[in-house]
Write a protein that holds these residues in place. Structure first.
Motif, PDB file in Angstrom:
ATOM      1  N   ILE A  81       0.864  -1.185   0.000  1.00 14.24           N
ATOM      2  CA  ILE A  81       0.000   0.000   0.000  1.00 14.24           C
ATOM      3  C   ILE A  81       0.901   1.237   0.000  1.00 14.24           C
ATOM      4  CG2 ILE A  81      -1.731   1.216   1.383  1.00 14.24           C
ATOM      5  CD1 ILE A  81      -2.564  -1.724   2.267  1.00 14.24           C
ATOM      6  N   CYS A  82       2.058   1.086   0.648  1.00 11.10           N
ATOM      7  CA  CYS A  82       3.027   2.187   0.656  1.00 11.10           C
ATOM      8  C   CYS A  82       3.491   2.510  -0.750  1.00 11.10           C
ATOM      9  CB  CYS A  82       4.227   1.815   1.531  1.00 11.10           C
ATOM     10  SG  CYS A  82       3.831   1.871   3.276  1.00 11.10           S
ATOM     11  N   LEU A 104       1.206  -5.387   2.515  1.00 11.97           N
ATOM     12  CA  LEU A 104       2.375  -6.075   3.088  1.00 11.97           C
ATOM     13  C   LEU A 104       2.187  -6.066   4.598  1.00 11.97           C
ATOM     14  CD1 LEU A 104       5.251  -4.201   1.189  1.00 11.97           C
ATOM     15  CD2 LEU A 104       4.447  -6.532   0.724  1.00 11.97           C
ATOM     16  N   CYS A 106       2.685  -5.971   8.451  1.00 14.66           N
ATOM     17  CA  CYS A 106       3.680  -5.450   9.382  1.00 14.66           C
ATOM     18  C   CYS A 106       3.437  -6.120  10.737  1.00 14.66           C
ATOM     19  CB  CYS A 106       3.494  -3.938   9.433  1.00 14.66           C
ATOM     20  SG  CYS A 106       4.266  -3.081  10.746  1.00 14.66           S
ATOM     21  N   GLU A 113      -5.478   0.672   7.428  1.00 13.01           N
ATOM     22  CA  GLU A 113      -4.243   1.442   7.195  1.00 13.01           C
ATOM     23  C   GLU A 113      -4.551   2.685   6.372  1.00 13.01           C
ATOM     24  OE1 GLU A 113      -1.092  -0.994   5.629  1.00 13.01           O
ATOM     25  OE2 GLU A 113       0.330   0.681   5.579  1.00 13.01           O
ATOM     26  N   ASP A 131      -1.033   2.469  10.802  1.00 11.10           N
ATOM     27  CA  ASP A 131      -1.761   1.196  10.884  1.00 11.10           C
ATOM     28  C   ASP A 131      -2.626   1.202  12.141  1.00 11.10           C
ATOM     29  OD1 ASP A 131      -0.187   0.392   8.788  1.00 11.10           O
ATOM     30  OD2 ASP A 131       0.948  -1.099   9.927  1.00 11.10           O
TER      31      ASP A 131
HETATM   32  N1  SME Z   1       1.495  -2.272   5.267  1.00 10.79           N
HETATM   33  C1  SME Z   1       2.435  -1.527   4.456  1.00 10.79           C
HETATM   34  C2  SME Z   1       3.849  -1.897   4.828  1.00 10.79           C
HETATM   35  C3  SME Z   1       4.424  -1.075   5.919  1.00 10.79           C
HETATM   36  S1  SME Z   1       4.012  -1.621   7.481  1.00 10.79           S
HETATM   37  O1  SME Z   1       2.577  -1.431   7.600  1.00 10.79           O
HETATM   38  C4  SME Z   1       4.698  -0.694   8.627  1.00 10.79           C
HETATM   39  C5  SME Z   1       2.162  -1.785   2.985  1.00 10.79           C
HETATM   40  O2  SME Z   1       1.320  -2.596   2.639  1.00 10.79           O
HETATM   41  O3  SME Z   1       2.827  -1.155   2.151  1.00 10.79           O
END
Ligand code: SME
Length: 164
Positions: A81-82, A104, A106, A113, A131
């Protein structure tokens, strides 16, 4: 106190931090602490900064954060998502991370998020990622608060050199 009025108070406080912080780094460290302490559903709060070295793929690199250590300290722009928020330059809100294939993990406890890009003179320089252990924790007033914070940081960061 409602989330909306709490968010309004916090905007005033982060603006004060921005006015008194001696550097962007100091501002980001103080900001993650304040947001995580005061917004009870903001369980992990952190910055990822965009690094773009010549000849290498751009990368989001973990900066100041509050919460448990994450395995994702470096995220390419096509992941997570980042990566989606940084590559599109748009805020991403995910109400249920288990339904988003980009997510992803964490922490196993994370349910929702928000990721807000940070701009310096129109270019993405990083992002503010939060989050929550609660589903659909990020409402319109949260989005406004987090975008306000990201904007304050963008005003303190140095300009990105041309060609990057
Ligand atoms: N969830 C994020 C990754 C970073 S962690 O949440 C700190 C993502 O999906 O990019």
């Amino acid at each position: 106190m409602s989330t909306a009025s709490k968010a309004k108070d916090l905007k005033t406080e982060v603006a004060e931090l921005a006015a008194t912080a001696r550097s962007a780094h100091e501002l980001m460290s103080q900001m993650v602490k304040l947001l995580q302490e005061r917004m009870l559903k903001y369980n992990w709060v952190g910055f990822y900064m965009l690094e773009n070295p010549p000849g290498q793929p751009p990368m989001l690199v973990l900066g100041a954060f509050q919460g448990a250590m994450t395995p994702h300290t470096r995220i390419p722009l096509h992941q997570g998502i980042c990566g989606a928020a940084a590559s599109t330059g748009k805020t991403v809100v995910v109400d249920d991370v288990s339904l988003d294939p980009r997510y992803l993990a964490c922490s196993l406890e994370t349910k929702s998020e928000i990721v807000v890009p940070i701009f310096v003179r129109g270019k993405v320089a990083g992002e503010l990622d939060i989050d929550s252990h609660f589903p659909a924790a990020f409402k319109e007033e949260d989005r406004e608060l987090v975008e306000y914070c990201a904007n304050l940081v963008g005003q303190r960061l140095p300009a990105i050199p041309d060609g990057k």
